[in-house]
Design an enzyme around this catalytic site. Structure first.
Site, PDB file in Angstrom:
ATOM      1  N   ARG A   1      52.842  59.505 -15.780  1.00  0.00           N
ATOM      2  CA  ARG A   1      52.830  60.888 -16.060  1.00  0.00           C
ATOM      3  C   ARG A   1      51.548  61.216 -17.011  1.00  0.00           C
ATOM      4  O   ARG A   1      50.871  60.182 -17.758  1.00  0.00           O
ATOM      5  CB  ARG A   1      54.148  61.216 -16.954  1.00  0.00           C
TER       6      ARG A   1
ATOM      7  N   LYS B   1      54.822  59.278 -23.331  1.00  0.00           N
ATOM      8  CA  LYS B   1      55.696  58.025 -23.755  1.00  0.00           C
ATOM      9  C   LYS B   1      55.372  57.575 -25.383  1.00  0.00           C
ATOM     10  O   LYS B   1      54.153  58.019 -25.635  1.00  0.00           O
ATOM     11  CB  LYS B   1      55.820  56.941 -22.713  1.00  0.00           C
TER      12      LYS B   1
ATOM     13  N   TYR C   1      57.058  61.834 -27.011  1.00  0.00           N
ATOM     14  CA  TYR C   1      58.427  61.119 -27.223  1.00  0.00           C
ATOM     15  C   TYR C   1      58.217  59.828 -27.983  1.00  0.00           C
ATOM     16  O   TYR C   1      57.191  59.140 -27.752  1.00  0.00           O
ATOM     17  CB  TYR C   1      59.032  60.594 -25.867  1.00  0.00           C
TER      18      TYR C   1
ATOM     19  N   HIS D   1      61.373  57.938 -29.618  1.00  0.00           N
ATOM     20  CA  HIS D   1      62.717  57.105 -29.322  1.00  0.00           C
ATOM     21  C   HIS D   1      62.534  56.041 -30.628  1.00  0.00           C
ATOM     22  O   HIS D   1      62.881  54.819 -30.314  1.00  0.00           O
ATOM     23  CB  HIS D   1      62.849  56.589 -28.375  1.00  0.00           C
TER      24      HIS D   1
ATOM     25  N   GLU E   1      62.019  64.405 -28.439  1.00  0.00           N
ATOM     26  CA  GLU E   1      63.404  64.333 -28.279  1.00  0.00           C
ATOM     27  C   GLU E   1      64.304  64.739 -29.271  1.00  0.00           C
ATOM     28  O   GLU E   1      65.629  65.013 -29.261  1.00  0.00           O
ATOM     29  CB  GLU E   1      63.820  62.668 -27.997  1.00  0.00           C
TER      30      GLU E   1
ATOM     31  N   ASP F   1      66.534  54.090 -23.721  1.00  0.00           N
ATOM     32  CA  ASP F   1      65.443  54.454 -24.703  1.00  0.00           C
ATOM     33  C   ASP F   1      65.882  54.493 -26.259  1.00  0.00           C
ATOM     34  O   ASP F   1      65.064  54.452 -26.983  1.00  0.00           O
ATOM     35  CB  ASP F   1      64.975  55.928 -24.127  1.00  0.00           C
TER      36      ASP F   1
ATOM     37  N   ASN G   1      61.526  54.350 -18.707  1.00  0.00           N
ATOM     38  CA  ASN G   1      60.905  55.359 -18.554  1.00  0.00           C
ATOM     39  C   ASN G   1      60.914  55.959 -17.119  1.00  0.00           C
ATOM     40  O   ASN G   1      60.033  55.854 -16.140  1.00  0.00           O
ATOM     41  CB  ASN G   1      59.252  55.433 -18.736  1.00  0.00           C
TER      42      ASN G   1
END
Length: 371
Positions: A15, A75, A94, A96, A118, A270, A300
């Site tokens: 991505r 990510k 993101y 996490h 998130e 995650d 992912n």
């Protein structure tokens, strides 16, 4: 504002933080966007597509990080990327962090301002930047679960939908949120025998109505989870506590009681995972077997369908990227309490309460956000 988009370097992550259409919106707004050459190839977007949208191309990540005020990723930054961040630089991606102390330490050391997709909230308390990827992961979980149930993949040799004269496979979904609902929808569409477990009675009632009573809805207790899991062919873990580590609702003893060749898919990985036996895996090596049960714990998952995922994610993130770029992060956070909830790291400290608690860090004091 100067905005940078590096190539993702997590294993098999295809991505990209900004699609060309998003870049065009930002450059039309007067912002400068620098994209690492090749960053969009995994979603079918060439460097020329980015040039046509108004982006500048950079040869490597170091140039991108060095040229921008805000880094937009997908990510969590790998440690090499954390080392490229500088004090005061804005990172929007993101994170996490609750399950990743090493990354948290790297971000704190960098002095950067890190806003996590998130933990951004909408007015109704929902998580608008997690929703699109939760939808993708929920739908994918049934696809991958069905694949690994095949005998050639080490599974029980069960067809989820069954055929005339034989019962369908049994699917248990733990968690009735966005990811869980999408998993239920896919499993139900395949004509599997589906059970969803949640601790919210209003949510269970809504799911009962949505699926016209064709899906079993069970209130979450240790006993009900054990009974359902040990009788299942495929278990989907779709539990979410915003910002915090996922609770371990399925014990190792429960996994031991499952039939040989059963499959578990941990969407919550995650955030540390909701199976006691879960450990992070990658698309390069997605599964492992423990106690005869196949575990799929890819951190992912949506990266496997990169183009669809990146488009869906950009639809959700672009308004926030524009707000941060147009107003600057301090004014943007001051104006939007939901975006302010996304602030995880600033001034070398973790300032999100749930994240700090799970990392064993001191309870944070409110971070200054007014310009």
């Amino acid at each position: 504002m100067r905005i940078g988009v590096p190539s993702e370097i997590k294993i098999h992550e295809y991505r990209v933080g900004l699609m060309p259409a998003s870049v065009r919106e930002l450059t039309l707004g007067g912002h400068t966007v620098t994209v690492q050459s090749g960053a969009g190839l995994g979603v079918g977007c060439s460097d020329e597509d980015y040039r046509a949208a108004g982006a500048k191309l950079a040869p490597d990540a170091a140039t991108v990080f060095g040229a921008c005020d805000m880094v937009v990723k997908v990510k969590e930054p790998q440690l090499a990327e954390c080392a490229m961040l500088r004090p005061g630089q804005l990172l929007f991606t993101y994170l996490h962090l609750a399950a990743d102390r090493a990354q948290a330490d790297g971000l704190m050391k960098s002095g950067a301002v890190a806003i996590a997709y998130e933990t951004v909230t909408a007015a109704d308390g929902s998580l608008p930047l997690l929703v699109p990827m939760s939808e993708v992961a929920g739908r994918m979980s049934i696809q991958v679960g069905a694949y690994y149930l095949q005998k050639a993949q080490g599974g029980r040799g069960v067809l989820l939908g069954g055929v005339a004269g034989i019962p369908p496979g049994k699917v248990v979904v733990i968690g009735g949120g966005v990811a869980g609902t999408n998993a239920v929808e896919m499993a139900h569409g395949l004509r599997a025998d589906v059970t969803v477990i949640d601790r919210s009675l209003p949510r269970l009632r809504a799911l009962d109505v949505q699926f016209h009573g064709a899906v079993q809805t069970i209130y979450s207790t240790a006993e009900s989870i054990e009974r359902a899991v040990t009788d299942a062919d495929l278990v989907i873990g779709a539990v979410l506590v915003p910002g915090a580590a996922a609770p371990k609702l399925v014990t190792e003893a429960m996994i031991r009681q499952m039939r040989q060749g059963s499959v578990v898919v941990d969407i919550a990985i995650d955030q540390g995972g909701c199976f006691a036996t879960s450990k992070p895996t990658t698309h390069a090596d997605p599964v492992y077997t423990l106690h005869g049960v196949t575990h799929y714990c890819v951190t992912n998952m949506p990266g496997a369908v990169a183009r669809s995922s990146a488009q869906a994610l950009n639809n959700a993130t672009l308004p926030y990227v524009k707000a941060l770029a147009d107003k600057g992060w301090k004014d943007a956070l001051a104006a939007d309490a939901g975006l302010r909830n996304g602030l995880n790291v600033i001034d070398g400290r973790v300032v999100h309460a749930a994240v700090a608690r799970d990392l064993g860090l001191p309870a944070p004091t409110p971070a200054p956000v007014k310009a």
